[in-house]
Design a protein around this motif. Structure first.
Motif, PDB file in Angstrom:
ATOM      1  N   PHE A 150      43.484  51.850  31.054  1.00 19.42           N
ATOM      2  CA  PHE A 150      43.755  52.381  32.808  1.00 19.42           C
ATOM      3  C   PHE A 150      44.668  51.711  33.360  1.00 19.42           C
ATOM      4  O   PHE A 150      46.227  51.749  32.835  1.00 19.42           O
ATOM      5  N   TYR A 193      36.155  49.954  50.049  1.00 17.86           N
ATOM      6  CA  TYR A 193      36.955  50.595  49.464  1.00 17.86           C
ATOM      7  C   TYR A 193      35.744  51.728  47.748  1.00 17.86           C
ATOM      8  O   TYR A 193      35.679  50.896  47.579  1.00 17.86           O
ATOM      9  N   VAL A 232      46.620  44.070  37.466  1.00 15.59           N
ATOM     10  CA  VAL A 232      45.609  43.861  38.474  1.00 15.59           C
ATOM     11  C   VAL A 232      46.759  45.318  39.507  1.00 15.59           C
ATOM     12  O   VAL A 232      47.497  44.841  40.079  1.00 15.59           O
ATOM     13  N   ARG A 233      45.362  45.792  40.530  1.00 12.75           N
ATOM     14  CA  ARG A 233      45.695  46.177  41.566  1.00 12.75           C
ATOM     15  C   ARG A 233      44.882  46.230  43.120  1.00 12.75           C
ATOM     16  O   ARG A 233      42.970  46.215  42.500  1.00 12.75           O
ATOM     17  N   ASN A 234      44.663  45.304  43.869  1.00 10.19           N
ATOM     18  CA  ASN A 234      43.719  44.550  44.485  1.00 10.19           C
ATOM     19  C   ASN A 234      44.175  45.508  45.851  1.00 10.19           C
ATOM     20  O   ASN A 234      45.274  44.566  46.165  1.00 10.19           O
ATOM     21  N   GLY A 238      42.995  54.869  37.095  1.00  6.83           N
ATOM     22  CA  GLY A 238      41.994  53.459  37.843  1.00  6.83           C
ATOM     23  C   GLY A 238      41.970  53.339  39.343  1.00  6.83           C
ATOM     24  O   GLY A 238      40.747  53.065  39.707  1.00  6.83           O
ATOM     25  N   GLY A 239      42.617  54.568  40.917  1.00  6.57           N
ATOM     26  CA  GLY A 239      42.121  54.119  40.828  1.00  6.57           C
ATOM     27  C   GLY A 239      40.157  54.208  42.008  1.00  6.57           C
ATOM     28  O   GLY A 239      39.662  53.554  43.075  1.00  6.57           O
ATOM     29  N   CYS A 254      47.468  52.934  37.035  1.00  8.39           N
ATOM     30  CA  CYS A 254      47.153  53.030  38.312  1.00  8.39           C
ATOM     31  C   CYS A 254      48.439  54.457  38.342  1.00  8.39           C
ATOM     32  O   CYS A 254      49.061  54.790  37.664  1.00  8.39           O
ATOM     33  N   LYS A 312      36.276  48.483  41.532  1.00 10.76           N
ATOM     34  CA  LYS A 312      35.256  46.904  40.716  1.00 10.76           C
ATOM     35  C   LYS A 312      34.414  46.478  42.210  1.00 10.76           C
ATOM     36  O   LYS A 312      34.220  47.308  43.381  1.00 10.76           O
ATOM     37  N   TRP A 313      34.072  45.482  42.200  1.00 11.17           N
ATOM     38  CA  TRP A 313      33.232  44.992  42.780  1.00 11.17           C
ATOM     39  C   TRP A 313      31.803  45.524  43.135  1.00 11.17           C
ATOM     40  O   TRP A 313      31.997  45.326  44.419  1.00 11.17           O
ATOM     41  N   ASP A 356      39.533  39.147  38.861  1.00  9.28           N
ATOM     42  CA  ASP A 356      40.287  40.070  39.754  1.00  9.28           C
ATOM     43  C   ASP A 356      39.471  41.613  38.729  1.00  9.28           C
ATOM     44  O   ASP A 356      40.092  42.896  39.331  1.00  9.28           O
ATOM     45  N   HIS A 357      39.708  41.387  37.911  1.00  7.27           N
ATOM     46  CA  HIS A 357      38.811  42.788  37.569  1.00  7.27           C
ATOM     47  C   HIS A 357      37.978  43.543  37.691  1.00  7.27           C
ATOM     48  O   HIS A 357      36.994  44.724  36.734  1.00  7.27           O
ATOM     49  N   ASP A 374      34.387  44.724  48.345  1.00  7.91           N
ATOM     50  CA  ASP A 374      35.916  44.206  48.639  1.00  7.91           C
ATOM     51  C   ASP A 374      35.836  44.731  50.167  1.00  7.91           C
ATOM     52  O   ASP A 374      35.916  45.309  50.567  1.00  7.91           O
ATOM     53  N   HIS A 434      46.570  41.831  31.771  1.00  7.73           N
ATOM     54  CA  HIS A 434      45.454  43.570  31.818  1.00  7.73           C
ATOM     55  C   HIS A 434      46.587  43.796  33.505  1.00  7.73           C
ATOM     56  O   HIS A 434      46.673  42.868  34.634  1.00  7.73           O
ATOM     57  N   MET A 473      38.063  53.872  39.874  1.00  3.11           N
ATOM     58  CA  MET A 473      36.713  53.129  39.180  1.00  3.11           C
ATOM     59  C   MET A 473      37.310  51.301  39.622  1.00  3.11           C
ATOM     60  O   MET A 473      37.339  51.012  39.335  1.00  3.11           O
TER      61      MET A 473
END
Ligand code: HEM
Ligand code: MTE
Ligand code: MO
Length: 531
Positions: free
Chosen positions: A108, A178, A63-65, A222-223, A110, A227-228, A208-209, A171, A61, A225
């Motif tokens: 998803f 973010y 990944v955008r970090n 995706g931007g 991006c 994460k963390w 990563d997800h 993060d 999948h 949604m």
């Protein structure tokens, strides 16, 4: 043609991650890295992605970090629900996992998916996404509505005035947290299927997800949604995160980075992106795929394949291919749409079988998808400073190649992801050499520019004393580290080295101009110095 793939060992750390803050995150070696070593931004090779089928394995999948992956634990992680709610809450992961849940697939994408095509027209401020910044996984989690009701929010509260639900991630980034927001009305709408997900493809989330929990807001980019996830705040204002304003927006084409900052275009509400637009790409034939002449003369057939998606729960209703510059559009076969209670949150795959010799009369073929609101894709793109939402019809060129008496066909996609060379758009790029900057070290007495060997540069590898080499020029970027938009680590791990390739792949014109300010001399020509 099956892709050769490396075996993915779920415990193995990629050597490229050693020395970065992500040296504990296992990653699939076949993922194409789009921003050098760190932060991690990647996509799978397009043919490999499609070959996985409708559900993308978690390890492939995209990944955008924006920064390092936060190291969180299931046992200690908490989500705070606060702000304008009757009963503020703090929930553990075990609490979340004990609540009613939803589980369904979501695609998803991006907002930067396919950005490199825009970068080939003019560099945007974003890095080079190819066409695989899109993936589909089965997500399981608690409806956001349920959590908000636990916090005492009433379903009809939101009709009095617009209120927002703001989400923050854990993060640590150069410009703060973010975060983003949606309206409370959206959050409470059962039809929108918004959830806090703690499982992907039947297992706990991977680092990563978003491990251990992230937002899922189907039908949008995706931007948003987050994460963390560690905080949900109800407010009468939208998210105040820097990223909510300076990322994931489509500005008009005449607005460049300078103007956007000067005239505050980032804060004009109507340019924000929520729903995905309709998009499609061709995966087969792949870039550089060859059809030998023997297959052109007999009665063989070729099946073109690809993906299509759209946003807002709309359906992809048709996908069309033209082999003659839009005079005739073939209707492709669509796979049965996968829906969740009548809502369409997923991509669909399409295929079209044609006699192989049809390629003989064709210089280029292209695809366009349509959705249930009869939106389709433009023939040509509209450039925008962030290079977002590129959905121009995906064009593949057909070339004749001859070797001896053999004639065969070869296909060329517009670009290859990241800094990989190739693609007809890349071939069309004018190569304009950048004007040489003047070194910041004042050397009035002589007009000679100081030169340094790579060995000398290598001695300045600290955060407090950091030199880098880009395109044979030496820069002292110590002062820039604390304010670098890509984070301190991205520069620190390259301190004392020649990182031209990575720098060039990631940065905009604006960044290049900024770099000039730190120029201190030239890299000594190694051939000359040996003489
Ligand atoms: C003095 C040296 C540098 C300057 C002036 C600089 C400038 C910038 C700027 C202005 C951006 C925002 C995006 C853009 O406008 O292009 C950016 C982003 C970024 N930079 Fe640098 N940069 C420097 C060195 C480096 C180095 C050495 C690396 C690593 C090879 C690096 C990696 C990144 C990354 C990964 C991003 C973020 C991409 C994203 O997540 O959107 N930068 N940089
Ligand atoms: N906390 C946090 N959430 C985030 C991001 C991030 O950098 N930090 N990136 C966003 C962007 S731009 C995208 S496209 C998706 C990507 O999700 P994925 O990496 O699971 O594919 O996460 C979004 N959520
Ligand atoms: Mo994104």
């Amino acid at each position: 043609m099956a892709q050769q793939t490396a075996i993915f060992n779920e415990e193995q750390i990629d050597p490229r991650d050693i020395g970065t803050p992500d040296d504990w995150v296992p990653r699939h070696p076949d993922l194409i890295r789009l921003t050098g070593k760190h932060p991690f931004n990647c996509e799978a090779p397009l043919p490999l992605l499609l070959e996985q089928g409708f559900i993308t394995p978690t390890s492939l999948h995209y990944v955008r970090n924006h920064g390092p992956v936060p190291k969180l634990s299931w046992d200690t992680h908490k989500i705070v629900i606060d702000g304008d709610v009757p009963n503020p809450l703090t929930l553990s992961m075990d609490d979340l996992a004990s609540f009613p849940y939803l589980e369904f697939p979501v695609t998803f994408a991006c907002a930067g998916n396919r950005r490199k095509e825009q970068n080939m027209i003019k560099k945007t401020i974003g890095f080079n996404w190819g066409p695989a910044g899109v993936s589909t996984a089965v997500w399981k989690g608690v409806p956001l509505r349920y959590i908000l009701q636990l916090a005492g929010v009433k379903v009809d509260d939101n009709y009095k005035k617009t209120r927002y639900v703001c989400f923050d991630g854990a993060d640590k980034l150069p410009n703060g947290v973010y975060g983003t927001s949606i309206t409370l009305k959206w959050a409470m709408d059962e039809e929108r299927d918004v959830m806090l997900a703690y499982e992907i493809n039947g297992k706990r989330l991977t680092p990563d997800h978003g491990f251990p929990v992230r937002m899922i807001i189907p039908g949008i980019i995706g931007g948003r949604m987050i994460k963390w996830l560690n905080r949900i705040t109800l407010s009468d204002k939208e998210s105040d995160s820097w990223y909510h304003f300076h990322d994931n927006r489509v500005l008009p084409p005449n607005v460049d980075a300078e103007l956007a900052n000067k005239e505050k275009w980032w804060y004009i509400p109507k340019y924000i992106i929520y729903e995905l637009n309709v998009n499609s790409a061709i995966a087969a034939p792949a870039h550089d795929e060859i059809i030998p002449f023997s297959r052109l003369t007999n009665n063989s057939e070729y099946t073109l394949k690809g993906y299509a998606y759209t946003g807002g729960g709309r359906k992809v209703t048709r996908v069309e291919i033209t082999l003659d510059d839009g005079k005739y559009w073939f209707l492709a076969d669509l796979y049965d749409p996968v829906e969740h209670n009548g809502r369409s949150w997923c991509w669909t795959f399409w295929s079209l079988t044609i006699p192989t010799h049809s390629f003989l009369r064709c210089k280029e073929f292209r695809v366009r998808a349509w959705d249930s609101a009869h939106n389709s894709q433009p023939e040509d793109p509209t450039w925008n400073v962030m290079g977002m939402m590129n959905n121009r019809q995906y064009r593949v060129k057909v070339h004749f190649i001859t070797s001896g008496t053999d004639v065969s066909l070869k296909f060329e996609h517009p670009i290859q992801p990241g800094n990989n060379p190739g693609g007809w758009m890349a071939a069309q790029q004018p190569s304009v050499p950048a004007p040489a900057p003047k070194p910041a070290i004042k050397n009035e007495s002589s007009s000679k520019v100081p030169t340094f060997t790579l060995e000398q540069v290598g001695k300045h590898k600290l955060e407090s004393d950091c030199w880098i080499v880009v395109n044979k020029k030496v820069y002292d970027c110590t002062k820039f580290i604390p304010v670098h938009p890509g984070g301190a680590t991205a520069i620190r791990i390259n301190a004392g080295t020649d990182c031209s390739e990575e720098f060039n792949a990631i940065h905009s014109e604006k960044a290049r101009k900024l770099l000039d300010k730190f120029y201190i001399g030239d890299l000594e020509d190694s051939k000359k110095s040996k003489l």
